[in-house]
Design an enzyme around this catalytic site. Sequence first.
Site, PDB file in Angstrom:
ATOM      1  CG  HIS A   1       2.255   0.058   4.228  1.00 51.29           C
ATOM      2  ND1 HIS A   1       1.988  -0.896   5.183  1.00 51.29           N
ATOM      3  CD2 HIS A   1       1.125   0.801   4.100  1.00 51.29           C
ATOM      4  CE1 HIS A   1       0.748  -0.754   5.621  1.00 51.29           C
ATOM      5  NE2 HIS A   1       0.199   0.280   4.983  1.00 51.29           N
TER       6      HIS A   1
ATOM      7  CG  ASP B   1      -2.061  -0.904   1.159  1.00 55.02           C
ATOM      8  OD1 ASP B   1      -2.067  -1.762   0.245  1.00 55.02           O
ATOM      9  OD2 ASP B   1      -2.964  -0.819   2.013  1.00 55.02           O
ATOM     10  CG  ASP B   2       0.067   3.832   2.304  1.00 52.28           C
ATOM     11  OD1 ASP B   2      -1.106   3.663   1.902  1.00 52.28           O
ATOM     12  OD2 ASP B   2       0.387   3.855   3.498  1.00 52.28           O
TER      13      ASP B   2
ATOM     14  CG  HIS C   1      -3.480   7.474   2.478  1.00 50.06           C
ATOM     15  ND1 HIS C   1      -3.540   7.485   3.860  1.00 50.06           N
ATOM     16  CD2 HIS C   1      -3.144   6.201   2.144  1.00 50.06           C
ATOM     17  CE1 HIS C   1      -3.238   6.290   4.325  1.00 50.06           C
ATOM     18  NE2 HIS C   1      -2.989   5.478   3.293  1.00 50.06           N
TER      19      HIS C   1
ATOM     20  CG  HIS D   1      -4.487   2.719  -0.784  1.00 48.03           C
ATOM     21  ND1 HIS D   1      -5.412   2.055  -0.005  1.00 48.03           N
ATOM     22  CD2 HIS D   1      -3.529   3.166   0.085  1.00 48.03           C
ATOM     23  CE1 HIS D   1      -5.026   2.069   1.258  1.00 48.03           C
ATOM     24  NE2 HIS D   1      -3.889   2.759   1.355  1.00 48.03           N
TER      25      HIS D   1
END
Length: 383
Positions: free
Chosen positions: A335, A194-195, A248, A244
């Site tokens: 991540h 993620d991210d 955020h 995603h």
Amino acid sequence: MLKWKKALRISRMFLLFLIVAVLIPEDVLITAAKAQTVVDIQQGTEDVILDDNEKAETKQEELSTEEEDTPEPEPLLRGLIRDEKGNLYFYKDGEKIRNSWKTVKGNKYYFGKSGKAYTGKKKIGKATYFFTDSGKRKTGWKTIHKKKYYFSPKNGKMVTGRKTISHYLCVFDEKGVLTRKIDKNKKMIALTYDDGPSIYTPRVLTTLKKNDAVATFFVVGNRVPTYSDTVKKAYDMGCEIGNHTYEHKSLPRLSEAGVKEQMSRTDEAVKKVTGQTTVIMRPTGGATNENVKKWVGKPSIIWSIDTLDWKTRNADSTKRAVLNHVKDGDVVLMHDLYSATASASETIIPELVKRGYQLVTVSELAECRGGMKETGAYFSFRK
């Protein structure tokens, strides 16, 4: 003197005529005359018959000559015909068929613009097919220049994308080349990051490639333009790009319009790089509700293993979180923003492969285990 001799000859002839007239009866003279006439008629008739026969014979000879001069018509070509160069054609009433399919004895052929049968891998309309050297359409697996392709037994078309063949989920790129073959009967998991993307994402990609593995990257939309090359590389490797959000943001705090904007802006950014929009998403922090699941317009992917790498920033801790707890069907959360996670991945990925796990994308894992619904939220995909 001459005149006198001439007169004497005439007198003799006249005297002879008188003697004949006196001595031969009249009826004899008439009969003789008639007989002569009959002879003349017969002779004339024979001459006419001879003339007619000669004309008939002449005409017959002329006809015979004409027949000899007129060549026999050649029979019309029909069916499959191969020329002296080995090219195959199909004739119908003496004419080559063109730009057409033809089935002969259960075998399918395609004859192009010139009428010649196609051979090899050929595109017809929007679909691609394969034809043997004899022109017959082939279905099933085919290796061309050391690359594997699959042509559907149902319609002969080359397969792209994902397709289940026997107990395998086969993955083909947009050119039809087989990139991965997943055994549905063996254990598998999905690693997710993620991210990102970030400067550490290429390290993860390198490790994946070395181990013939893939993962899913849930990207933040506003980071995609900066790392477009990395996103494209991941996509081209067969990794999955998920949504995603764009900034955020926590989706349960947004209105319907706000949620949809976060989705659409990220999809637009991804499509500019890969040519495709995302088909799955992960809500930030895993936070969702019934409305959010409807508004995002695609399946929500949570996780079954949380490495807490964002908190520990420690490679050993991340490795233990995965290797000590992983099991078939897991969705692992990491991540790619952190160097420690990239380092942990360099151990986790080869070790999982060594243990017999197939490292697949979320969508591949879901397809092997029953699929997903658009409004569903998924933590794992067990058998």
